[in-house]
Scaffold this motif. Structure first.
Motif, short mmCIF file in Angstrom:
data_model
loop_
_atom_site.label_atom_id
_atom_site.label_comp_id
_atom_site.label_asym_id
_atom_site.label_seq_id
_atom_site.Cartn_x
_atom_site.Cartn_y
_atom_site.Cartn_z
N LEU A 80 0.82 -1.21 0.00
CA LEU A 80 0.00 0.00 0.00
C LEU A 80 0.85 1.26 0.00
N TYR A 81 1.88 1.29 0.83
CA TYR A 81 2.73 2.48 0.90
C TYR A 81 3.47 2.74 -0.41
N ASN A 82 3.69 1.70 -1.19
CA ASN A 82 4.38 1.87 -2.48
C ASN A 82 3.58 2.71 -3.47
N PHE A 83 2.29 2.89 -3.19
CA PHE A 83 1.43 3.67 -4.09
C PHE A 83 1.37 5.15 -3.68
N GLU A 131 -8.35 7.95 -7.88
CA GLU A 131 -9.46 7.04 -7.59
C GLU A 131 -9.00 5.78 -6.89
N ILE A 132 -7.76 5.33 -7.18
CA ILE A 132 -7.30 4.09 -6.57
C ILE A 132 -7.05 4.26 -5.08
N HIS A 133 -6.77 5.49 -4.65
CA HIS A 133 -6.45 5.70 -3.24
C HIS A 133 -7.66 5.53 -2.33
N PHE A 134 -8.86 5.75 -2.85
CA PHE A 134 -10.05 5.47 -2.05
C PHE A 134 -10.19 3.96 -1.84
N VAL A 152 -8.65 -0.74 2.15
CA VAL A 152 -7.75 -1.81 2.57
C VAL A 152 -7.04 -1.41 3.86
N PHE A 153 -6.54 -0.17 3.91
CA PHE A 153 -5.91 0.32 5.14
C PHE A 153 -6.85 0.16 6.33
N SER A 154 -8.12 0.50 6.14
CA SER A 154 -9.08 0.44 7.25
C SER A 154 -9.29 -1.00 7.72
N CYS A 155 -9.27 -1.95 6.79
CA CYS A 155 -9.45 -3.36 7.16
C CYS A 155 -8.21 -3.90 7.87
N VAL A 156 -7.03 -3.48 7.43
CA VAL A 156 -5.80 -3.89 8.11
C VAL A 156 -5.78 -3.32 9.52
N ALA A 157 -6.18 -2.06 9.66
CA ALA A 157 -6.12 -1.38 10.95
C ALA A 157 -7.21 -1.84 11.91
N CYS A 158 -8.37 -2.22 11.37
CA CYS A 158 -9.57 -2.36 12.19
C CYS A 158 -10.24 -3.73 12.09
N GLY A 159 -9.85 -4.55 11.13
CA GLY A 159 -10.49 -5.85 10.98
C GLY A 159 -11.98 -5.73 10.74
N TRP A 160 -12.75 -6.56 11.45
CA TRP A 160 -14.20 -6.52 11.29
C TRP A 160 -14.79 -5.22 11.79
N GLY A 161 -14.02 -4.42 12.52
CA GLY A 161 -14.52 -3.13 12.99
C GLY A 161 -14.62 -2.09 11.90
N ILE A 177 -9.71 5.84 6.56
CA ILE A 177 -9.56 5.22 7.88
C ILE A 177 -10.54 5.83 8.87
N VAL A 178 -10.62 7.15 8.90
CA VAL A 178 -11.53 7.83 9.82
C VAL A 178 -12.98 7.50 9.49
N LYS A 179 -13.29 7.45 8.19
CA LYS A 179 -14.66 7.16 7.75
C LYS A 179 -15.10 5.75 8.12
N HIS A 180 -14.23 4.78 7.90
CA HIS A 180 -14.61 3.38 8.09
C HIS A 180 -14.33 2.85 9.49
N CYS A 181 -13.56 3.58 10.28
CA CYS A 181 -13.17 3.09 11.61
C CYS A 181 -13.51 4.12 12.69
#
Length: 295
Positions: A123-126, A133-136, A141-150, A207-211
């Motif tokens: 992810l950081y390579n991007f 558009e790809i960053h959204f 993906v960042f939010s799922c790595v950080a938060c899992g099912w949350g 991340i803020v939106k999804h977590c």
């Protein structure tokens, strides 16, 4: 024919995934065979979307029954992630989105530091990609790595089933979120490169939106607001819009006390006059200790 083969991959992945969710597991030998077929088909442009989806569904509710590492080219979790990581940069948005979803599901199904670290390296390579558009998609993906099912991005918006873990019942691990936010804030969000700032701003918004209910986000709402407030003076209109949306989400997700504090702090920021920001490669906007200790 091709259409039938693609449909079979989607169906197999979905059935195995749903049975995993219901704790009605299929024999590992069958799962291994489906995973091996899907892994090999990731190299075939005709089947990249269906094979990505199949792997993602299988890994969503249960860790993939594979070793993390294996010989180069043979099937393993790391080699699956590497192939999916390469597809993130595909010019075909459907391919990159399917790969992103699969990577997210694998990170949800197994909360492993090895899997998280490998995923984050992709992810950081991007960070310098100008494909906004790809960053959204990457932000989810960042939010799922950080938060899992949350993460609200972990839920399937098309098919509704009885999920084993509801957001309300999620037990949050603070370490992945803390590590990700510190890196984004320190290394990317205030970069001297405009494309990197744009990337990081979108990631942070996602991340803020999804977590919104994650303890690290809630405890550091004021500091996250400060970061978004600084971006309001960016010359890029997209960054300004993203920052505004981030501020609104932080406000709406807080209690009345938090909302009052956020409004007061924002008013003070605006009334003091915005002079923009200037950073160098050695600048540290949020030093160690911000958002807790670095893992």
């Amino acid at each position: 024919n091709m259409a039938s083969a693609e449909g079979s991959l989607f169906t197999l992945g979905f059935i195995i995934g749903n049975l995993n969710e219901l704790r009605n597991y299929i024999d590992d030998d069958i799962v291994d065979k489906v995973l091996e077929i899907s892994f090999n088909l990731l190299d075939d442009s005709t089947f990249r979307i269906s094979s990505s989806s199949c792997i993602g569904f299988i890994g969503r509710f249960k860790p993939l029954p594979l070793p993390f590492d294996n010989d180069e080219g043979s099937i393993s979790i790391s080699n699956i992630l590497k192939k999916l990581g390469n597809l993130l940069g595909s010019k075909d948005n459907s391919e990159s989105e399917a790969a992103a979803t699969a990577i997210s599901y694998i990170n949800i199904g197994e909360r492993s530091e090895e899997i998280q670290d490998l995923t984050l390296s992709f992810l950081y390579n991007f960070s310098r990609s100008k494909r906004e558009e790809i960053h959204f998609t990457l932000g989810e993906v960042f939010s799922c790595v950080a938060c899992g099912w949350g993460s609200s991005a972990s839920k399937d918006m098309i098919v509704t089933i009885n999920y084993a873990m509801d957001i309300e019942e999620t037990i949050y691990d603070e370490e992945p979120m803390t590590k990700i936010l510190i890196k984004i804030l320190n290394e990317y969000l205030f970069s001297h490169r405009a494309d990197t700032r744009t990337s990081a701003a979108i990631w942070l918004l996602s991340i803020v939106k999804h977590c919104t209910r994650h303890p690290v986000v809630l405890k550091n709402a004021k500091d996250l607001q400060r970061a978004f407030s600084m971006l309001l003076s960016d010359l890029n209109e997209i960054v300004q819009e993203v920052a505004s949306r981030g501020l609104v989400i932080l406000y709406e997700s807080g209690d009345s006390k938090t909302q009052d504090a956020l409004v007061k702090d924002l008013v003070n920021t605006l009334s003091s006059g915005s002079k923009g920001f200037k950073v160098t490669n050695n600048s540290v906007l949020f030093p160690e200790g911000f958002l807790g200790k670095t893992p």
